[in-house]
Design an enzyme around this catalytic site. Structure first.
Site, PDB file in Angstrom:
ATOM      1  N   TYR A  40       0.828  -1.216   0.000  1.00  0.00           N
ATOM      2  CA  TYR A  40       0.000   0.000   0.000  1.00  0.00           C
ATOM      3  C   TYR A  40       0.864   1.269   0.000  1.00  0.00           C
ATOM      4  O   TYR A  40       0.366   2.363  -0.225  1.00  0.00           O
ATOM      5  CB  TYR A  40      -0.957   0.048   1.210  1.00  0.00           C
ATOM      6  CG  TYR A  40      -1.958  -1.075   1.312  1.00  0.00           C
ATOM      7  CD1 TYR A  40      -2.150  -1.977   0.269  1.00  0.00           C
ATOM      8  CD2 TYR A  40      -2.723  -1.247   2.460  1.00  0.00           C
ATOM      9  CE1 TYR A  40      -3.065  -3.016   0.377  1.00  0.00           C
ATOM     10  CE2 TYR A  40      -3.650  -2.274   2.571  1.00  0.00           C
ATOM     11  CZ  TYR A  40      -3.810  -3.167   1.532  1.00  0.00           C
ATOM     12  OH  TYR A  40      -4.717  -4.190   1.657  1.00  0.00           O
ATOM     13  N   HIS A  98       0.585 -11.662   2.217  1.00  0.00           N
ATOM     14  CA  HIS A  98      -0.489 -10.927   1.529  1.00  0.00           C
ATOM     15  C   HIS A  98      -1.216 -11.785   0.482  1.00  0.00           C
ATOM     16  O   HIS A  98      -2.441 -11.773   0.391  1.00  0.00           O
ATOM     17  CB  HIS A  98       0.095  -9.676   0.865  1.00  0.00           C
ATOM     18  CG  HIS A  98      -0.909  -8.601   0.598  1.00  0.00           C
ATOM     19  ND1 HIS A  98      -0.586  -7.273   0.598  1.00  0.00           N
ATOM     20  CD2 HIS A  98      -2.236  -8.655   0.328  1.00  0.00           C
ATOM     21  CE1 HIS A  98      -1.671  -6.558   0.336  1.00  0.00           C
ATOM     22  NE2 HIS A  98      -2.690  -7.385   0.156  1.00  0.00           N
TER      23      HIS A  98
HETATM   24  N1  NAP Z   1      -5.720  -8.813   1.848  1.00  0.00           N
HETATM   25  C1  NAP Z   1      -6.016  -8.305   0.684  1.00  0.00           C
HETATM   26  O1  NAP Z   1      -5.585  -8.797  -0.377  1.00  0.00           O
HETATM   27  C2  NAP Z   1      -6.924  -7.100   0.610  1.00  0.00           C
HETATM   28  C3  NAP Z   1      -7.513  -6.738  -0.625  1.00  0.00           C
HETATM   29  C4  NAP Z   1      -8.358  -5.630  -0.653  1.00  0.00           C
HETATM   30  C5  NAP Z   1      -8.615  -4.905   0.502  1.00  0.00           C
HETATM   31  N2  NAP Z   1      -8.014  -5.273   1.677  1.00  0.00           N
HETATM   32  C6  NAP Z   1      -8.252  -4.489   2.925  1.00  0.00           C
HETATM   33  O2  NAP Z   1      -9.661  -4.321   3.088  1.00  0.00           O
HETATM   34  C7  NAP Z   1      -9.946  -2.939   3.267  1.00  0.00           C
HETATM   35  C8  NAP Z   1     -11.349  -2.618   2.775  1.00  0.00           C
HETATM   36  O3  NAP Z   1     -11.466  -2.842   1.387  1.00  0.00           O
HETATM   37  P1  NAP Z   1     -11.799  -1.688   0.352  1.00  0.00           P
HETATM   38  O4  NAP Z   1     -11.401  -0.397   0.936  1.00  0.00           O
HETATM   39  O5  NAP Z   1     -11.190  -2.047  -0.958  1.00  0.00           O
HETATM   40  O6  NAP Z   1     -13.387  -1.815   0.139  1.00  0.00           O
HETATM   41  P2  NAP Z   1     -14.662  -1.638   1.109  1.00  0.00           P
HETATM   42  O7  NAP Z   1     -14.253  -1.366   2.498  1.00  0.00           O
HETATM   43  O8  NAP Z   1     -15.566  -2.786   0.817  1.00  0.00           O
HETATM   44  O9  NAP Z   1     -15.353  -0.348   0.469  1.00  0.00           O
HETATM   45  C9  NAP Z   1     -14.793   0.928   0.614  1.00  0.00           C
HETATM   46  C10 NAP Z   1     -15.720   1.900  -0.124  1.00  0.00           C
HETATM   47  O10 NAP Z   1     -16.974   1.971   0.554  1.00  0.00           O
HETATM   48  C11 NAP Z   1     -17.283   3.323   0.886  1.00  0.00           C
HETATM   49  N3  NAP Z   1     -17.884   3.305   2.228  1.00  0.00           N
HETATM   50  C12 NAP Z   1     -17.312   2.939   3.398  1.00  0.00           C
HETATM   51  N4  NAP Z   1     -18.199   2.990   4.408  1.00  0.00           N
HETATM   52  C13 NAP Z   1     -19.372   3.399   3.867  1.00  0.00           C
HETATM   53  C14 NAP Z   1     -20.663   3.663   4.398  1.00  0.00           C
HETATM   54  N5  NAP Z   1     -20.949   3.475   5.683  1.00  0.00           N
HETATM   55  N6  NAP Z   1     -21.627   4.098   3.545  1.00  0.00           N
HETATM   56  C15 NAP Z   1     -21.370   4.286   2.234  1.00  0.00           C
HETATM   57  N7  NAP Z   1     -20.166   4.052   1.671  1.00  0.00           N
HETATM   58  C16 NAP Z   1     -19.177   3.623   2.476  1.00  0.00           C
HETATM   59  C17 NAP Z   1     -15.982   4.079   0.862  1.00  0.00           C
HETATM   60  O11 NAP Z   1     -16.193   5.389   0.420  1.00  0.00           O
HETATM   61  P3  NAP Z   1     -15.928   6.694   1.353  1.00  0.00           P
HETATM   62  O12 NAP Z   1     -14.443   6.818   1.484  1.00  0.00           O
HETATM   63  O13 NAP Z   1     -16.553   7.767   0.547  1.00  0.00           O
HETATM   64  O14 NAP Z   1     -16.627   6.440   2.660  1.00  0.00           O
HETATM   65  C18 NAP Z   1     -15.162   3.306  -0.169  1.00  0.00           C
HETATM   66  O15 NAP Z   1     -15.417   3.791  -1.479  1.00  0.00           O
HETATM   67  C19 NAP Z   1      -8.830  -2.250   2.471  1.00  0.00           C
HETATM   68  O16 NAP Z   1      -8.729  -0.885   2.792  1.00  0.00           O
HETATM   69  C20 NAP Z   1      -7.641  -3.083   2.876  1.00  0.00           C
HETATM   70  O17 NAP Z   1      -7.166  -2.677   4.147  1.00  0.00           O
HETATM   71  C21 NAP Z   1      -7.187  -6.370   1.755  1.00  0.00           C
END
Ligand code: NAP
Length: 267
Positions: A40, A98
């Site tokens: 990241y 990862h």
């Molecule tokens: N291990 C892996 O390979 C892997 C892969 C992908 C992700 N991850 C981890 O998982 C975390 C989460 O995944 P992600 O960020 O890709 O997707 P996510 O959490 O499913 O979705 C994030 C999106 O949802 C919106 N959001 C968040 N809360 C909300 C709410 N209450 N109401 C409306 N919209 C909302 C955010 O926009 P706003 O900013 O406008 O709120 C953002 O656009 C990552 O940050 C990372 O730490 C790990």
């Protein structure tokens, strides 16, 4: 020392001002679990916020993930030492692999044994994996023994329920963290989740998180907005009925958001 709080702060794609807003608002609102990763490229910024924060290091559960380029012999521990330096701390709560090594370029035993050694040396309190299939989890257990892998982080949300992997983890006492728990926004407009949310006076996003939490998974949604961060935290207080849980279980469409070309052959 603390156990992993069920609601964490994701930091994928976040740097600069949006990352700062996420972390400062998140810590103020009460988040005590931060998920970052070497790839990241934001560990140093996370470290700066943590170092300046009034919240003590021991109150925070901090996870980072070792990138696939750091798997070769003698590479995992130095890479974690760099992560620690960037994060401004002398220990991690959780160090994850990862992704499994693409095409098994580096044999699993090579990187997992180094990860276990990192724990033995005190660089991290717990170790785990991410994006491992059931076959890969079985191989990991054969390499490190039955209780070494404490966590697996995988994509789970109502549109991709990943049941085979989740059930295997539960059966082997491997805690599951659901990443992309909002399917990167796709759950927000899902009619069933909206309808259930209306009944409880909450949003579809909160229903998705409550559904995961009710199955004993930790969740790490990311948000740059204070109101969304607060709403996600409030999902901890949402209790769905057995009928609602079952109705959401029927939504599974195998809709995977994270599927890079180096991904394993998914279950
Ligand atoms: N291990 C892996 O390979 C892997 C892969 C992908 C992700 N991850 C981890 O998982 C975390 C989460 O995944 P992600 O960020 O890709 O997707 P996510 O959490 O499913 O979705 C994030 C999106 O949802 C919106 N959001 C968040 N809360 C909300 C709410 N209450 N109401 C409306 N919209 C909302 C955010 O926009 P706003 O900013 O406008 O709120 C953002 O656009 C990552 O940050 C990372 O730490 C790990």
């Amino acid at each position: 020392m603390i156990n992993m709080p069920p609601m964490g702060l994701g930091t994928f794609r976040l740097k600069g001002e949006p990352l700062l807003a996420t972390l400062t608002n998140g810590l103020e609102l009460g988040y005590r679990h931060i998920d970052t990763a070497q790839i990241y490229d934001n560990e140093a910024e996370v470290g700066t916020v943590l170092t300046r924060s009034t919240v003590a290091r021991h109150e925070i559960y901090l996870t980072t993930k070792v990138w696939t380029s750091e798997f070769g012999p003698g590479k995992v521990i130095p890479s974690l030492e760099v992560s620690l330096e960037k994060l401004g701390t002398d220990y991690l709560d959780l160090a994850l692999i990862h992704w499994p090594s693409p095409k098994d370029e580096v044999p699993m035993a090579v990187y997992l044994e180094q990860l276990a050694e990192a724990k033995a040396q005190g660089l991290t309190r717990e170790i785990g994996v991410s994006n491992f299939t059931v076959a890969q989890l079985k191989q990991a257990i054969e390499i490190l023994g039955p209780s070494a892998i404490a966590h697996q982080q995988i994509e789970v949300h109502p549109l991709l329920q990943n049941r085979k992997v989740v059930e295997f983890c539960k059966a082997h006492c491997i805690a599951v963290t659901a990443y992309m728990p909002l399917a990167y926004g796709k759950v927000l407009s899902e009619p069933l989740l909206m309808e259930i949310g209306q009944r409880h006076g909450v949003s579809a996003a909160q229903v998705s998180l409550a559904w995961l939490l009710a199955q004993d998974m930790a969740v790490i949604p990311s948000s740059t907005k204070r109101e969304n961060l607060a709403a996600n935290l409030a999902a901890l207080k949402v209790t769905l009925t057995a009928e609602e849980m079952a109705a959401i279980a029927a939504l599974d469409r195998g809709e995977r958001c994270a599927n890079p070309d180096f991904a394993p052959d998914w279950d």
